[in-house]
Design an enzyme around this catalytic site. Structure first.
Site, mmCIF file in Angstrom:
data_model
loop_
_atom_site.group_PDB
_atom_site.id
_atom_site.type_symbol
_atom_site.label_atom_id
_atom_site.label_comp_id
_atom_site.label_asym_id
_atom_site.label_seq_id
_atom_site.Cartn_x
_atom_site.Cartn_y
_atom_site.Cartn_z
ATOM 1 C CG ASP A 160 -1.866 1.147 1.272
ATOM 2 O OD1 ASP A 160 -1.388 2.306 1.304
ATOM 3 O OD2 ASP A 160 -3.080 0.927 1.301
ATOM 4 C CE1 TYR B 121 1.163 8.273 2.066
ATOM 5 C CE2 TYR B 121 1.295 5.981 1.412
ATOM 6 C CZ TYR B 121 0.610 7.011 2.017
ATOM 7 O OH TYR B 121 -0.604 6.763 2.584
ATOM 8 C CG HIS C 119 -3.968 10.100 -0.455
ATOM 9 N ND1 HIS C 119 -2.627 9.918 -0.709
ATOM 10 C CD2 HIS C 119 -4.113 9.877 0.884
ATOM 11 C CE1 HIS C 119 -1.993 9.594 0.400
ATOM 12 N NE2 HIS C 119 -2.870 9.567 1.390
ATOM 13 C CE LYS D 25 -3.348 5.113 0.446
ATOM 14 N NZ LYS D 25 -2.026 4.448 0.356
#
Length: 256
Positions: free
Chosen positions: A49, A54, A112, A79
């Site tokens: 995930d 990120y 997200h 996302k």
């Protein structure tokens, strides 16, 4: 960036005792290449995930290749960040995520964050454009499953709404939302099962850990699993990932 959650392939998004454990990434806490490889090779983890936010999708491509795990044996979630919302931007962002991850398709693509920041357009209008793009990505095979993290849109996209991801731990248990999702056959996925670490020092959690001969983290994760929640803890340390993977076996928390 950060490694967080993983799940065994044969239990993805079930509502059984085995609905754990993912290996994820986040924008806080750093990224560990070795931890990801260890999780895939040694722990049997098959769900990764991550998110564009990120900043580690390309790093994960390298870790996946080094692990030797085949793409068809993985469940990859990423996302869409709010800066990429809108019809054209969404399609472009999805394909770019695939390229960074080194894959031809995603198993799950999440919106997200519900708020949008596009001048001259309402949030509702932008979400509708974004969702239309995601439907087209799904139809073309770029995305296998989709999710929109906004409950109020359900009436117009219910046929495709499959997962709702919410913070969930012993100190935050939105049971009404869990029940609603189950009534609509929507998978409820809980992140931050350790309450951002605060649960690890709570007297009640420590007492239960001593009673069952487990760690406080294992108690929290096990609690979420027994409540039927797809649970996504996170760690950049191989020993913690190994520890998290042991929560499915050998014990169960009593209701009292």
């Amino acid at each position: 960036m950060r490694v967080t959650v993983l799940c065994y392939q044969d239990s993805l998004y079930s509502h059984s005792d085995s609905c754990v454990i993912f290996h994820c990434t986040s924008h806080q806490g750093g990224y560990s290449h070795d931890a990801v490889v260890h999780a895939l090779r040694q722990c049997g983890i098959r769900h990764i995930d991550t998110a564009k936010r990120y900043g580690c999708e390309s790093l994960l491509q390298k870790a996946i290749k080094e692990s030797g795990v085949k793409r068809e044996d993985l469940w990859i979630t990423t996302k869409l960040w709010h800066s990429d919302y809108g019809y054209e931007n969404t399609k472009k962002a999805c394909l770019e995520s695939c390229e960074r991850l080194g894959v031809e398709y995603l198993d799950l693509y999440l919106i997200h964050w519900p708020d949008t920041h596009i001048p001259g357009k309402s949030n509702r209008e932008v979400r509708a454009e974004t969702w239309r793009a995601m439907e087209e990505l799904y139809e073309k095979g770029n995305v296998m499953i989709k999710n929109l993290s906004l409950q109020k849109e359900l009436r117009c996209v219910l046929a495709f709404f499959c997962l709702f991801k919410v913070e969930y731990h012993p100190f935050q248990r939105p049971q009404e939302l869990v029940d609603y999702c189950r009534s609509r056959e929507i998978v409820f996925e809980g992140y931050c099962p350790l309450a951002k670490g605060e649960a690890l020092t709570h007297p009640s959690i420590i007492q239960l850990a001593k009673k069952y001969g487990r760690t406080p983290a294992q108690i929290c994760i096990r609690w979420s699993i027994q409540n039927g929640i797809v649970t996504i803890p996170k760690s950049t340390r191989a020993e913690r990932i190994q520890e998290n993977c042991k929560v499915r076996f050998g014990y169960a928390l009593k209701n009292n």
